[in-house]
Design a protein around this motif. Structure first.
Motif, PDB file in Angstrom:
ATOM      1  N   ASN A   1       0.800  -1.234   0.000  1.00 35.27           N
ATOM      2  CA  ASN A   1       0.000   0.000   0.000  1.00 35.27           C
ATOM      3  C   ASN A   1       0.830   1.280   0.000  1.00 35.27           C
ATOM      4  O   ASN A   1       0.361   2.334   0.445  1.00 35.27           O
ATOM      5  CB  ASN A   1      -0.976   0.019   1.186  1.00 35.27           C
TER       6      ASN A   1
ATOM      7  N   THR B   1      -6.097  -1.352   0.694  1.00 36.66           N
ATOM      8  CA  THR B   1      -7.187  -0.477   1.102  1.00 36.66           C
ATOM      9  C   THR B   1      -7.948  -0.009  -0.144  1.00 36.66           C
ATOM     10  O   THR B   1      -7.491  -0.196  -1.274  1.00 36.66           O
ATOM     11  CB  THR B   1      -6.648   0.748   1.843  1.00 36.66           C
ATOM     12  N   ALA B   2      -9.090   0.611   0.055  1.00 36.13           N
ATOM     13  CA  ALA B   2      -9.869   1.110  -1.075  1.00 36.13           C
ATOM     14  C   ALA B   2      -9.089   2.159  -1.859  1.00 36.13           C
ATOM     15  O   ALA B   2      -9.244   2.287  -3.075  1.00 36.13           O
ATOM     16  CB  ALA B   2     -11.194   1.697  -0.578  1.00 36.13           C
ATOM     17  N   GLU B   3      -8.211   2.909  -1.171  1.00 35.42           N
ATOM     18  CA  GLU B   3      -7.449   3.971  -1.817  1.00 35.42           C
ATOM     19  C   GLU B   3      -6.163   3.454  -2.463  1.00 35.42           C
ATOM     20  O   GLU B   3      -5.520   4.178  -3.230  1.00 35.42           O
ATOM     21  CB  GLU B   3      -7.080   5.061  -0.805  1.00 35.42           C
ATOM     22  N   SER B   4      -5.781   2.219  -2.169  1.00 34.36           N
ATOM     23  CA  SER B   4      -4.559   1.668  -2.747  1.00 34.36           C
ATOM     24  C   SER B   4      -4.674   1.586  -4.264  1.00 34.36           C
ATOM     25  O   SER B   4      -5.778   1.514  -4.815  1.00 34.36           O
ATOM     26  CB  SER B   4      -4.286   0.279  -2.174  1.00 34.36           C
ATOM     27  N   LEU B   5      -3.532   1.585  -4.931  1.00 37.39           N
ATOM     28  CA  LEU B   5      -3.517   1.636  -6.389  1.00 37.39           C
ATOM     29  C   LEU B   5      -3.558   0.244  -7.008  1.00 37.39           C
ATOM     30  O   LEU B   5      -2.643  -0.558  -6.814  1.00 37.39           O
ATOM     31  CB  LEU B   5      -2.269   2.385  -6.870  1.00 37.39           C
TER      32      LEU B   5
ATOM     33  N   GLY C   1     -10.856   0.995  -5.060  1.00 38.49           N
ATOM     34  CA  GLY C   1     -12.253   1.392  -4.836  1.00 38.49           C
ATOM     35  C   GLY C   1     -12.898   0.718  -3.653  1.00 38.49           C
ATOM     36  O   GLY C   1     -13.760   1.295  -2.990  1.00 38.49           O
ATOM     37  N   GLN C   2     -12.494  -0.515  -3.384  1.00 42.76           N
ATOM     38  CA  GLN C   2     -12.946  -1.220  -2.181  1.00 42.76           C
ATOM     39  C   GLN C   2     -11.808  -2.095  -1.683  1.00 42.76           C
ATOM     40  O   GLN C   2     -10.957  -2.530  -2.455  1.00 42.76           O
ATOM     41  CB  GLN C   2     -14.187  -2.065  -2.460  1.00 42.76           C
TER      42      GLN C   2
ATOM     43  N   PRO D   1      -7.434   3.465  -8.371  1.00 45.09           N
ATOM     44  CA  PRO D   1      -7.510   2.830  -7.049  1.00 45.09           C
ATOM     45  C   PRO D   1      -8.431   1.619  -7.069  1.00 45.09           C
ATOM     46  O   PRO D   1      -9.284   1.484  -7.958  1.00 45.09           O
ATOM     47  CB  PRO D   1      -8.062   3.941  -6.162  1.00 45.09           C
TER      48      PRO D   1
ATOM     49  N   ALA E   1       1.396   4.815  -4.100  1.00 47.97           N
ATOM     50  CA  ALA E   1       1.139   6.242  -4.303  1.00 47.97           C
ATOM     51  C   ALA E   1       2.204   7.087  -3.612  1.00 47.97           C
ATOM     52  O   ALA E   1       2.683   8.089  -4.171  1.00 47.97           O
ATOM     53  CB  ALA E   1      -0.251   6.604  -3.790  1.00 47.97           C
TER      54      ALA E   1
END
Length: 291
Positions: free
Chosen positions: A157, A188-192, A181-182, A179, A160
């Motif tokens: 993670n 995580t949802a924000e992970s790429l 998204g979930q 990302p 970014a």
């Protein structure tokens, strides 16, 4: 013009691997670029005296360097090479897949996926990881062969964060980011899920692993970055190096675990000086005046 070069650690097999890649990869050729000297070697290097040190492989005009060394390290899937193909190149994609898969291991089968009409991920017989992808959109020249950094294990993670950091130090520019998204098992949802950025004119991909990995970056695959002059070497080295015990012969490890070789732009010329190899062995950060 290519600036970033991917270096692959070969366990005494760089010469044969170069020939293999020249036959297996599209529009590829190989050349022995340098050899070990016969004098001034460390004890563990003695068996390599006079043998190839670096072997260059050009794939569609992109240079990849094979480093002939011992068994200390090996490539893994944390840094893979993405080969992108236009839709009218499926026969070439399939032939490349067949060649790389022989004696290797399949990580994702060659098949149709939501993100590509033809995609597969394979680790070849030397442990080098390749992603082959068919693109519905015309592939730009600088993105036909590009490294992909997968942030897993201890680097999970942090894709970014790494892109932003490389922007500060090396001028990296984010081109696209998708990302998850979930949340997944580890992301995580924000992970790429996938991102692409540029270093100078070179395209690089990055992603956070969506599943738990028991491995991460090692010197088995390193990124070579040339610098114009000692002042630039000093600046990049100070900014990137995060593991003092990993510093050797121009190699460093950054805070994400990625291995870099920070070299002078005229490295080839410097290595032609008498005793250059022996001098390099005594350095951590490369000092141009000490060659």
């Amino acid at each position: 013009m290519q600036k970033l070069t991917v270096n692959l650690w070969m366990q005494g097999t760089a010469g044969e691997a170069g020939e293999f890649y020249a036959a297996a990869l599209p529009e590829a050729k190989t050349e022995i670029e340098s050899r070990y000297p016969t004098e001034g070697l460390l004890d563990f290097q003695q068996p390599l005296a006079g043998k190839p040190l670096t072997v260059s492989v050009w794939v569609r005009g992109t240079k990849i360097t094979l480093i002939n060394a011992g068994e200390e390290f090996a490539p893994n899937a944390s840094i893979s090479m993405i080969l992108s193909f236009n839709t009218d190149e499926r026969d070439v994609l399939d032939a490349t897949w067949a060649a790389l898969a022989e004696g290797g291991s399949v990580l994702m089968p060659l098949d149709t996926y939501d993100f590509s009409s033809r995609y597969g991920w394979v680790s070849d017989k030397y442990g080098v990881s390749w992603q082959l992808m068919e693109s519905a959109e015309p592939v730009s020249e600088n993105a036909r062969v590009m490294p992909c950094l997968m942030f897993g294990g201890q680097a999970q993670n942090r894709a970014a964060e790494a892109i932003e950091f490389y922007g500060q130090v090396l001028g990296a520019k984010l081109e696209s980011a998708f990302p998850y998204g979930q949340a997944t098992e580890v992301a995580t949802a924000e992970s790429l899920m996938f991102a692409q950025f540029s270093l100078a004119e070179d395209a690089v991909a990055a992603m956070d692993s969506g599943v738990r990995q028991d491995f991460s970056f090692t010197p088995g695959v390193s990124l070579e970055w040339p610098c114009d002059g000692q002042e630039e070497i000093d600046r990049v080295w100070e900014a990137l190096s995060a593991v003092p015990e990993a510093e050797a012969c121009g190699w460093l490890t950054d805070k994400f675990g990625v291995s870099w070789q920070i070299v002078p732009s005229n490295m080839g010329e410097l290595m032609e000086r008498p005793g250059a190899f022996e001098h390099m062995l005594n350095m951590k950060k490369l000092v141009i005046n000490d060659f």
